[in-house]
Design an enzyme around this catalytic site. Structure first.
Site, PDB file in Angstrom:
ATOM      1  N   CYS A 116       0.821  -1.223   0.000  1.00  0.00           N
ATOM      2  CA  CYS A 116       0.000   0.000   0.000  1.00  0.00           C
ATOM      3  C   CYS A 116       0.854   1.271   0.000  1.00  0.00           C
ATOM      4  O   CYS A 116       0.333   2.352  -0.243  1.00  0.00           O
ATOM      5  CB  CYS A 116      -0.943  -0.010   1.196  1.00  0.00           C
ATOM      6  SG  CYS A 116      -2.053  -1.421   1.134  1.00  0.00           S
ATOM      7  N   HIS A 256      -3.529   6.926   2.726  1.00  0.00           N
ATOM      8  CA  HIS A 256      -3.900   5.650   2.114  1.00  0.00           C
ATOM      9  C   HIS A 256      -5.287   5.265   2.629  1.00  0.00           C
ATOM     10  O   HIS A 256      -5.586   5.403   3.818  1.00  0.00           O
ATOM     11  CB  HIS A 256      -2.853   4.602   2.492  1.00  0.00           C
ATOM     12  CG  HIS A 256      -3.281   3.202   2.154  1.00  0.00           C
ATOM     13  ND1 HIS A 256      -3.678   2.841   0.893  1.00  0.00           N
ATOM     14  CD2 HIS A 256      -3.385   2.079   2.925  1.00  0.00           C
ATOM     15  CE1 HIS A 256      -4.011   1.557   0.905  1.00  0.00           C
ATOM     16  NE2 HIS A 256      -3.851   1.070   2.113  1.00  0.00           N
ATOM     17  N   ASN A 286     -10.143  -0.390  -0.553  1.00  0.00           N
ATOM     18  CA  ASN A 286      -8.684  -0.284  -0.517  1.00  0.00           C
ATOM     19  C   ASN A 286      -8.115  -0.843  -1.824  1.00  0.00           C
ATOM     20  O   ASN A 286      -8.144  -2.058  -2.041  1.00  0.00           O
ATOM     21  CB  ASN A 286      -8.177  -1.074   0.703  1.00  0.00           C
ATOM     22  CG  ASN A 286      -6.663  -1.016   0.854  1.00  0.00           C
ATOM     23  OD1 ASN A 286      -5.949  -0.573  -0.049  1.00  0.00           O
ATOM     24  ND2 ASN A 286      -6.183  -1.477   1.990  1.00  0.00           N
TER      25      ASN A 286
HETATM   26  O1  UT7 Z   1      -3.941  -1.465   3.484  1.00  0.00           O
HETATM   27  C1  UT7 Z   1      -3.034  -2.319   4.072  1.00  0.00           C
HETATM   28  C2  UT7 Z   1      -3.079  -2.264   5.537  1.00  0.00           C
HETATM   29  N1  UT7 Z   1      -4.311  -2.811   6.054  1.00  0.00           N
HETATM   30  C3  UT7 Z   1      -5.013  -2.158   6.952  1.00  0.00           C
HETATM   31  O2  UT7 Z   1      -4.671  -1.049   7.307  1.00  0.00           O
HETATM   32  C4  UT7 Z   1      -6.207  -2.856   7.572  1.00  0.00           C
HETATM   33  C5  UT7 Z   1      -6.132  -2.752   9.074  1.00  0.00           C
HETATM   34  N2  UT7 Z   1      -7.176  -3.474   9.783  1.00  0.00           N
HETATM   35  C6  UT7 Z   1      -8.500  -3.133   9.690  1.00  0.00           C
HETATM   36  O3  UT7 Z   1      -8.879  -2.249   8.946  1.00  0.00           O
HETATM   37  C7  UT7 Z   1      -9.464  -3.840  10.593  1.00  0.00           C
HETATM   38  O4  UT7 Z   1      -8.738  -4.583  11.544  1.00  0.00           O
HETATM   39  C8  UT7 Z   1     -10.458  -4.792   9.851  1.00  0.00           C
HETATM   40  C9  UT7 Z   1     -11.438  -3.985   9.039  1.00  0.00           C
HETATM   41  C10 UT7 Z   1      -9.688  -5.748   8.969  1.00  0.00           C
HETATM   42  C11 UT7 Z   1     -11.249  -5.603  10.866  1.00  0.00           C
HETATM   43  O5  UT7 Z   1     -11.928  -4.723  11.764  1.00  0.00           O
HETATM   44  P1  UT7 Z   1     -11.789  -4.920  13.343  1.00  0.00           P
HETATM   45  O6  UT7 Z   1     -12.599  -3.884  13.941  1.00  0.00           O
HETATM   46  O7  UT7 Z   1     -10.327  -4.932  13.688  1.00  0.00           O
HETATM   47  O8  UT7 Z   1     -12.471  -6.299  13.559  1.00  0.00           O
HETATM   48  P2  UT7 Z   1     -11.846  -7.629  14.214  1.00  0.00           P
HETATM   49  O9  UT7 Z   1     -10.978  -8.342  13.253  1.00  0.00           O
HETATM   50  O10 UT7 Z   1     -11.291  -7.305  15.558  1.00  0.00           O
HETATM   51  O11 UT7 Z   1     -13.167  -8.451  14.424  1.00  0.00           O
HETATM   52  C12 UT7 Z   1     -14.224  -8.023  15.302  1.00  0.00           C
HETATM   53  C13 UT7 Z   1     -15.373  -8.992  15.185  1.00  0.00           C
HETATM   54  C14 UT7 Z   1     -14.931 -10.452  15.298  1.00  0.00           C
HETATM   55  O12 UT7 Z   1     -15.968 -11.152  15.937  1.00  0.00           O
HETATM   56  P3  UT7 Z   1     -15.859 -11.529  17.492  1.00  0.00           P
HETATM   57  O13 UT7 Z   1     -14.622 -12.350  17.629  1.00  0.00           O
HETATM   58  O14 UT7 Z   1     -15.750 -10.205  18.211  1.00  0.00           O
HETATM   59  O15 UT7 Z   1     -17.128 -12.257  17.749  1.00  0.00           O
HETATM   60  C15 UT7 Z   1     -14.844 -10.898  13.865  1.00  0.00           C
HETATM   61  O16 UT7 Z   1     -15.015 -12.276  13.709  1.00  0.00           O
HETATM   62  O17 UT7 Z   1     -15.987  -8.863  13.900  1.00  0.00           O
HETATM   63  C16 UT7 Z   1     -15.980 -10.128  13.233  1.00  0.00           C
HETATM   64  N3  UT7 Z   1     -15.784  -9.886  11.812  1.00  0.00           N
HETATM   65  C17 UT7 Z   1     -16.771  -9.640  10.960  1.00  0.00           C
HETATM   66  N4  UT7 Z   1     -18.102  -9.590  11.128  1.00  0.00           N
HETATM   67  C18 UT7 Z   1     -18.866  -9.314  10.034  1.00  0.00           C
HETATM   68  C19 UT7 Z   1     -14.604  -9.823  11.132  1.00  0.00           C
HETATM   69  N5  UT7 Z   1     -14.822  -9.551   9.841  1.00  0.00           N
HETATM   70  C20 UT7 Z   1     -16.169  -9.445   9.709  1.00  0.00           C
HETATM   71  C21 UT7 Z   1     -17.003  -9.167   8.614  1.00  0.00           C
HETATM   72  N6  UT7 Z   1     -18.339  -9.097   8.812  1.00  0.00           N
HETATM   73  N7  UT7 Z   1     -16.525  -8.943   7.362  1.00  0.00           N
END
Ligand code: UT7
Length: 329
Positions: A116, A256, A286
């Protein structure tokens, strides 16, 4: 003798027609529109369809438009650099294919892989060829067909990424505009949190990898989120202070586009007002190396000569950085 600066003298972009909505993703993985919008800010993303269509298809369209807009003869282009993690092929470089398709027959070409942050790394590299006086017209493309490396069974990644390309023209100027400063960083320890296991020389692709779906991106979202926020905000603050600027001197912050919450947190940590932050993540998601030039393209009509602009990125590797530039037109 006056210093030669490298200035962006034109910007163009291209996104494919197909719109992949959150509603359609709901039919593919266990997710929902509300979660995606509230956790990422993304409403839709574009997908490049068509057999045999690779990243160069989008880069070509962006460069064609750039040449047309800037009234530039393709034969005058000295160098084309393409930042991408999704080259059309392992061999040949995508910049080479874009140059062929657009008639840049006198240009040498190469690709840069910095995920990125690819556009920032390529822009810095290209600007050096201008500043030294070696070349007069350099095109920097940031382009990715992320749909080619995303697992549409993995809800942790498939909701985030989209396809798109942006391109800028760099030319020399003795005016006080152009690229002023670049802070670029890499930290390979980030490879545990954002990677593709198979398909490189360490793990050439086999049927077993394909069965295990190891040809696709894996991301541990939370550690990447934390590292993105702290490294981008520190890079922005450092570039502002070491150029003797204040936040109010900076007309636009161009981050980004990985996650709206990351963008908002970076702005908050850098004490920077959101109304001067470029954002188009809601419509493109993204696009990896494409996000920053696509933002500049979307906001071009709001930019004025002399505007102080800071670009910042964070991505796989890890790679990150910030560039300070003065808009040239
Ligand atoms: O561009 C390159 C660099 N990349 C980035 O900068 C991305 C950085 N990371 C992020 O943007 C975020 O971490 C994500 C968008 C990938 C994920 O968001 P988050 O708020 O960190 O969610 P999480 O992974 O901590 O998951 C929270 C909950 C989990 O459920 P439990 O364990 O709390 O029950 C996940 O299983 O949300 C669940 N979850 C989803 N639910 C519905 C994860 N993905 C999804 C989804 N839809 N797509």
């Amino acid at each position: 003798m006056l210093k030669v600066n490298a200035a962006i003298t034109g910007v163009a972009g291209y996104v494919p027609d197909y719109v992949l909505t959150n509603k359609e993703l709901e039919t593919m993985v266990d997710t929902n529109d509300e979660w995606i919008k509230s956790r990422t800010g993304i409403e839709e993303r574009r997908i490049l369809k068509g057999k045999g269509n690779g990243t160069s298809v989008m880069g070509t369209e962006a460069v064609k438009l750039l040449l047309e807009k800037t009234n530039t003869d393709a034969g005058e282009i000295d160098l084309v650099i393409c930042a991408t993690v999704t080259p059309d092929m392992r061999v040949v470089d995508t910049a080479n294919i874009i140059a062929l398709n657009t008639g840049c027959k006198n240009a040498f070409t190469y690709d840069i892989n910095a995920a990125c942050s690819g556009f920032l790394f390529a822009l810095t590299t290209g600007s050096k060829f201008i500043e030294t006086g070696a070349y007069k017209k350099v095109i920097i493309v940031g382009a990715d067909k992320m749909s080619s490396i995303i697992d549409y069974k993995d809800r942790a990644t498939c909701i985030i990424f989209g396809d798109g390309a942006g391109a800028v023209l760099l030319e020399p100027t003795e005016e006080e505009v152009g690229i002023k400063d670049a802070l670029l960083k890499s930290d390979g320890s980030g490879k545990e949190n954002l990677y593709i296991k198979a398909g490189g020389s360490a793990h050439p692709i086999t049927i077993d990898h394909v069965i295990a779906r190891e040809q696709f991106v894996v991301q541990n979202g939370r550690p990447v989120f934390k590292a993105a926020v702290s490294n981008m905000s520190n890079a922005v603050k450092t570039v502002i202070s070491r150029n003797n600027l204040t936040v109010s001197d900076v007309r636009w912050l161009v981050p980004h586009q990985a996650n709206r919450r990351i963008i908002e947190t970076v702005a908050k940590m850098a004490d920077y007002p959101m109304e001067r932050v470029m954002m188009n993540i809601h419509k493109y998601g993204n696009t990896t190396a494409g996000t920053i030039p696509l933002c500049l393209w979307d906001y071009e009509d709001q930019l004025k000569k002399g505007d102080n602009i800071i670009l910042t990125s964070f991505g796989g590797g890890y790679t990150w950085g910030a560039i300070y530039l003065k808009w040239a037109y």
